[in-house]
Write a protein that holds these residues in place. Structure first.
Motif, mmCIF file in Angstrom:
data_model
loop_
_atom_site.group_PDB
_atom_site.id
_atom_site.type_symbol
_atom_site.label_atom_id
_atom_site.label_comp_id
_atom_site.label_asym_id
_atom_site.label_seq_id
_atom_site.Cartn_x
_atom_site.Cartn_y
_atom_site.Cartn_z
ATOM 1 N N LEU A 129 29.391 -12.686 -9.752
ATOM 2 C CA LEU A 129 29.338 -13.899 -10.573
ATOM 3 C C LEU A 129 27.974 -14.063 -11.230
ATOM 4 O O LEU A 129 27.878 -14.326 -12.437
ATOM 5 C CB LEU A 129 29.646 -15.118 -9.709
ATOM 6 N N LEU A 130 26.894 -13.891 -10.449
ATOM 7 C CA LEU A 130 25.557 -14.103 -10.985
ATOM 8 C C LEU A 130 25.178 -13.010 -11.974
ATOM 9 O O LEU A 130 24.488 -13.266 -12.960
ATOM 10 C CB LEU A 130 24.545 -14.174 -9.839
ATOM 11 N N ALA A 131 25.615 -11.774 -11.717
ATOM 12 C CA ALA A 131 25.350 -10.697 -12.674
ATOM 13 C C ALA A 131 26.068 -10.957 -13.987
ATOM 14 O O ALA A 131 25.550 -10.640 -15.068
ATOM 15 C CB ALA A 131 25.774 -9.348 -12.095
ATOM 16 N N TYR A 132 27.244 -11.561 -13.914
ATOM 17 C CA TYR A 132 28.024 -11.824 -15.125
ATOM 18 C C TYR A 132 27.622 -13.119 -15.817
ATOM 19 O O TYR A 132 28.359 -13.622 -16.670
ATOM 20 C CB TYR A 132 29.517 -11.815 -14.810
ATOM 21 N N THR A 133 26.432 -13.651 -15.462
ATOM 22 C CA THR A 133 25.840 -14.687 -16.308
ATOM 23 C C THR A 133 25.247 -14.052 -17.568
ATOM 24 O O THR A 133 24.648 -14.754 -18.397
ATOM 25 C CB THR A 133 24.736 -15.455 -15.562
ATOM 26 N N MET A 134 25.414 -12.746 -17.723
ATOM 27 C CA MET A 134 24.913 -12.008 -18.884
ATOM 28 C C MET A 134 25.210 -12.695 -20.221
ATOM 29 O O MET A 134 24.320 -12.777 -21.080
ATOM 30 C CB MET A 134 25.489 -10.589 -18.867
ATOM 31 N N ALA A 140 18.581 -11.242 -12.303
ATOM 32 C CA ALA A 140 17.743 -10.298 -13.050
ATOM 33 C C ALA A 140 18.591 -9.169 -13.622
ATOM 34 O O ALA A 140 18.345 -8.689 -14.742
ATOM 35 C CB ALA A 140 16.649 -9.738 -12.139
ATOM 36 N N GLY A 141 19.604 -8.729 -12.859
ATOM 37 C CA GLY A 141 20.523 -7.727 -13.381
ATOM 38 C C GLY A 141 21.243 -8.226 -14.617
ATOM 39 O O GLY A 141 21.410 -7.497 -15.601
ATOM 40 N N GLY A 142 21.674 -9.491 -14.589
ATOM 41 C CA GLY A 142 22.335 -10.072 -15.754
ATOM 42 C C GLY A 142 21.418 -10.137 -16.960
ATOM 43 O O GLY A 142 21.846 -9.891 -18.100
ATOM 44 N N VAL A 143 20.134 -10.459 -16.735
ATOM 45 C CA VAL A 143 19.168 -10.509 -17.835
ATOM 46 C C VAL A 143 18.978 -9.112 -18.435
ATOM 47 O O VAL A 143 18.944 -8.945 -19.664
ATOM 48 C CB VAL A 143 17.819 -11.074 -17.346
#
Length: 308
Positions: free
Chosen positions: A117-122, A174-177
């Motif tokens: 979920l947090l990675a897909y804040t992309m 950070a991965g999403g960024v």
């Protein structure tokens, strides 16, 4: 006379609509399959880290995945000439090296569903970076999506309970960024023309993989346990998640409207949470559930476009 000319026109219109619908059906099937592959892969990656360190797993995964993509270039008869070096290097460092290493590190201690979920804040970071780098000012709808997502993140992170797993959450974000930086850089490169999606994906993955490989060699990690499960996870990642799914993605992007293709950014993390709940027992608390619902709603606001 008018009736005679109108009826064939109506039949032609119906035929055209039917033809368009039929031509999109394989792309919709491909979108559904790659969404399933990528959402379930969060479970596969989480389990694979029981047998390997995050850096070595990432290096092995992408070495094999790069091989699959370059083989696809050869089979499709596309040129092996690399895209412009510096933009492709930036994309590889962001979209492969940065994204993968941050996300794999987050999975070590964080749940698969929350990390997905947090990675897909992309998409939210794409909006902000696009504003800063390309001057694409967000619309009111996008600002609303960002605000709703911010509220959801607060509920998911629950800062009033202290830091807790804040480190894992920060790594996933950070991965999403990093992914968003890769998306914006890719958009700028595609605007220049002359670069295919498959060629860029293959070359940026190769460049990013070289950096991941160097890091894996330099950073001490636990020895790999070459179990059948770990080998299966590598095969899944190389052939499906890093190979076939990217081929399907380039096919989907070429044949479906951006708003339809963008639905994957909404469905994948939600499906990842569902898989983590069913298979890993990662049951969200009521507050986390409310935060997840808000972020999903925000993703819908960012990705869904009105037809026409």
């Amino acid at each position: 006379m008018d009736t005679y000319h109108t009826q064939p026109a109506a039949r032609a219109t119906r035929t055209t609509v039917t033809d368009v619908s039929s031509s999109r059906r394989p792309a919709l099937v491909a979108l559904a399959l790659l969404t399933l592959i990528w959402s379930y892969n969060w479970i596969v990656m989480k389990q694979a880290l029981r047998y390997s360190g995050p850096f070595e797993f990432s290096a092995l995964r992408y070495v094999l995945g790069s091989g699959v993509l370059f083989a696809a270039l050869l089979l499709r008869g596309e040129s092996l000439r690399p895209p412009p070096l510096w933009p492709t290097t930036l994309i590889g460092l962001a979209q492969t090296t940065g994204f993968q290493l941050f996300v794999q590190s987050a999975l070590l201690v964080g749940g698969a569903g929350k990390t997905a979920l947090l990675a897909y804040t992309m998409p939210f970071w794409v909006v902000l970076i696009g504003w800063l780098a390309l001057g694409e000012k967000p619309t009111r709808r996008l600002w609303l999506g960002l605000a709703v997502a911010g509220g959801g993140l607060v509920l998911v992170l629950e800062p009033w309970h202290g830091l807790g797993n804040a480190g894992s959450s920060a790594l996933a974000l950070a991965g999403g960024v990093c992914w968003a930086i890769g998306v914006v850089a890719s958009k700028r490169l595609f605007q220049r023309g002359g670069t295919s999606a498959l060629s860029l994906t293959a070359w940026q993955m190769l460049i990013g993989t070289l950096v991941v490989g160097v890091i894996a060699l330099l950073v001490p990690e636990r020895p790999i346990e070459w179990t059948n499960w770990f080998i299966g996870a590598l095969v899944y990642n190389a052939l499906l998640a890093s190979g076939l799914a990217w081929l399907m993605w380039s096919y989907v992007v070429a044949r479906l409207p951006a708003n339809v293709a963008g639905l994957s950014s909404l469905v994948i993390p939600v499906a990842g949470i569902a898989f983590a709940w069913l298979l890993l027992g990662e049951v969200p608390t009521p507050i986390e559930g409310a935060g997840i619902a808000l972020i999903a709603a925000a993703l819908a606001l960012v990705n869904l476009r009105r037809a026409g």
